[in-house]
Design an enzyme around this catalytic site. Structure first.
Site, PDB file in Angstrom:
ATOM      1  N   LYS A  75       0.820  -1.231   0.000  1.00  0.00           N
ATOM      2  CA  LYS A  75       0.000   0.000   0.000  1.00  0.00           C
ATOM      3  C   LYS A  75       0.842   1.264   0.000  1.00  0.00           C
ATOM      4  O   LYS A  75       0.446   2.277  -0.571  1.00  0.00           O
ATOM      5  CB  LYS A  75      -0.941  -0.016   1.203  1.00  0.00           C
ATOM      6  CG  LYS A  75      -0.240   0.041   2.533  1.00  0.00           C
ATOM      7  CD  LYS A  75      -0.949  -0.757   3.590  1.00  0.00           C
ATOM      8  CE  LYS A  75       0.054  -1.195   4.628  1.00  0.00           C
ATOM      9  NZ  LYS A  75      -0.345  -2.276   5.454  1.00  0.00           N
ATOM     10  N   GLY A  93       0.327 -11.060  17.628  1.00  0.00           N
ATOM     11  CA  GLY A  93       0.867 -10.863  16.281  1.00  0.00           C
ATOM     12  C   GLY A  93       0.046  -9.962  15.378  1.00  0.00           C
ATOM     13  O   GLY A  93       0.329  -9.848  14.190  1.00  0.00           O
ATOM     14  N   GLU A 104       2.377  -4.494  15.212  1.00  0.00           N
ATOM     15  CA  GLU A 104       3.837  -4.507  15.086  1.00  0.00           C
ATOM     16  C   GLU A 104       4.459  -4.070  16.420  1.00  0.00           C
ATOM     17  O   GLU A 104       3.791  -3.436  17.242  1.00  0.00           O
ATOM     18  CB  GLU A 104       4.265  -3.473  14.033  1.00  0.00           C
ATOM     19  CG  GLU A 104       3.517  -3.551  12.740  1.00  0.00           C
ATOM     20  CD  GLU A 104       4.204  -4.412  11.721  1.00  0.00           C
ATOM     21  OE1 GLU A 104       5.389  -4.720  11.919  1.00  0.00           O
ATOM     22  OE2 GLU A 104       3.547  -4.789  10.747  1.00  0.00           O
ATOM     23  N   LYS A 133      -4.649   3.621   2.693  1.00  0.00           N
ATOM     24  CA  LYS A 133      -5.676   2.755   2.085  1.00  0.00           C
ATOM     25  C   LYS A 133      -6.862   3.577   1.584  1.00  0.00           C
ATOM     26  O   LYS A 133      -7.369   3.325   0.485  1.00  0.00           O
ATOM     27  CB  LYS A 133      -6.120   1.698   3.091  1.00  0.00           C
ATOM     28  CG  LYS A 133      -5.016   0.674   3.393  1.00  0.00           C
ATOM     29  CD  LYS A 133      -5.385  -0.199   4.575  1.00  0.00           C
ATOM     30  CE  LYS A 133      -4.334  -1.264   4.855  1.00  0.00           C
ATOM     31  NZ  LYS A 133      -4.558  -1.938   6.145  1.00  0.00           N
TER      32      LYS A 133
HETATM   33  N1  HSE Z   1      -1.276  -3.484   9.822  1.00  0.00           N
HETATM   34  C1  HSE Z   1      -2.324  -3.679   8.868  1.00  0.00           C
HETATM   35  C2  HSE Z   1      -3.646  -3.859   9.609  1.00  0.00           C
HETATM   36  C3  HSE Z   1      -2.000  -4.882   8.028  1.00  0.00           C
HETATM   37  O1  HSE Z   1      -3.636  -4.039  10.829  1.00  0.00           O
HETATM   38  O2  HSE Z   1      -4.710  -3.775   8.999  1.00  0.00           O
HETATM   39  C4  HSE Z   1      -2.783  -4.971   6.744  1.00  0.00           C
HETATM   40  O3  HSE Z   1      -2.549  -3.895   5.889  1.00  0.00           O
END
Ligand code: HSE
Length: 407
Positions: A100, A182, A185, A200
């Site tokens: 993205k 998980g 991050e 997005k």
């Molecule tokens: N970190 C993004 C989310 C991953 O939590 O939606 C997918 O783009």
């Protein structure tokens, strides 16, 4: 036979290899071609792994191999992904990507190169993980103008907000749990401050409205200041707090924003919980449509990438037109957008009821047992600018959240 190369053997890249290995027969039937992974590029070695015999460390091996017709970029980040993708397109290879950051920053340029070379630059997985939404906007929702796109575009923040709402956890505990399972991050800033959702919604809005929406110009607020008390107020109002990315056309103006909203239970996005994502789209004639599913995760995201590989294989020498011009879509300042607001104020309504009514006109007061010594109120729809000006006149304001739909 169509030879492809996968750039990056991380979570999504290994998912792409797994999905093709697992579903190769049906994928080949659906694309009408035999798809073969000729190379996987990664800096690392994977001794004993299925990709060991096809692993390369030098991108030029892929670039200079005329048999490779489709390059799958699943490395993430802008560089070196941008350089590799641009070189691939200029060499006449179609590209499918889940990236993205790359699409939001360089989408129009890469689409134009693909168009000039009669090949394709496809990016279904860049928004909403496994949810088909890019292709439907591009191919299916073409009969009438889109006037609104509004979505829960980030799984991490939706998981955190859901845990705060359902389990009553505070933000820090919900974030720590999201990290431990998980979803978030170790550095969660891009998710919790809304930057991921901003990229997005910029991609979706550019496709919906046909002109480039610069993600850096989208007003963005994250969820790090949302509290459990906010959640309780939202619940009492009959709603839930969601991080929404939106782009709407009101008259001749386009408004875009990423921010937490109290979403009423009458809105289809209200029921979207946990790591799920959903994208709500309104057209003039079609009315409301919504796309729902896994917004992240190895295999759902890989499935979206593989759907692009199938599309690219079906259109090896034919560009699929994408409605996304490099011309910028000028966004109106958020001040003109009209909506209701919820505000929290310390004290009791009796202290400043007259002042609030005089300033905002008709309002609805609300109190919850869990927050003694304060109250909340909901305004009728007002412009953001007039709310911002008027709220300064009220003493003891603790915070405010925008409302989506009638509460
Ligand atoms: N970190 C993004 C989310 C991953 O939590 O939606 C997918 O783009």
């Amino acid at each position: 036979m169509v030879n492809i190369a996968v750039l990056g053997y991380g979570t999504v890249g290994s998912g792409v290899v797994e999905v093709i290995d697992r579903n190769g027969g049906s994928i080949n039937m659906k694309s009408g071609r035999d798809i073969r992974i000729k190379y996987v590029l990664d800096l690392r070695d994977f001794p004993g792994d299925r990709v060991e015999p096809i692993l390369v460390h030098d991108f030029d091996v892929i670039l200079n191999d005329p048999e490779v017709k489709i390059v799958v970029e699943v490395m993430g980040g802008v560089e070196p992904a941008y350089t590799f993708v641009k070189k691939s397109l200029l060499a006449g290879k179609s590209v499918c990507t889940s990236n993205k950051e790359l699409v939001a920053k360089h989408g129009p340029e890469l689409i134009a190169i693909a168009r000039e070379h009669n090949i394709n630059f496809l990016f279904e997985a860049s928004v909403g993980g496994g949810i088909p939404v890019i292709r439907p906007i591009n191919s299916s929702l073409t009969a009438d103008p889109i006037v609104e796109i509004r979505g829960i575009l980030n799984g991490t923040t939706n998981y955190i907000l859901t845990q705060m709402d359902v389990a009553g956890w505070d933000f820090d505990k919900a974030l720590a749990t999201a990290q431990s399972v998980g979803y978030a991050e170790r550095n969660p800033e891009a998710d919790i401050e809304g930057y991921d959702a901003t990229r997005k919604i910029a991609i979706l809005a550019s496709l919906a409205f046909g002109r480039n929406v610069d993600y850096e110009k989208i007003y963005t607020e994250g969820i790090s200041k949302i509290t459990v008390t906010d959640m309780l107020y939202a619940k009492k109002l009959g709603g839930a707090i969601k991080l929404l990315g939106s782009c709407t056309k009101q008259g001749d103006s386009y408004y875009a924003m990423v921010a937490p909203f109290i979403v009423g239970s009458d809105h289809p996005l209200y029921a979207v919980s946990g790591v799920y994502n959903a994208i709500f789209i309104r057209g003039d004639a079609i009315g409301n449509v919504m796309f729902y599913g896994s917004g992240a995760g190895k295999l759902p995201t890989a499935c979206a990438v593989v759907s692009d590989i199938v599309d690219a294989a079906k259109h090896l020498d034919k560009h699929i037109y994408t409605f996304w011009s490099p011309e910028e879509l000028t966004l109106a300042g958020t001040g003109g957008a009209v909506r209701s607001f919820f505000a929290r104020v310390s004290g009791s309504p009796a202290d400043c009821e007259a002042e609030i009514k005089e300033t905002f006109g008709s309002v609805r007061f609300i109190q919850i047992d869990e927050a003694p010594g304060e109250f909340g109120f909901v305004t009728d729809p007002v412009t953001e600018q007039s709310f911002d000006e008027n709220i300064k006149k009220i003493p003891g304001v603790l915070g405010r959240i925008r409302l989506e739909s009638s509460i």
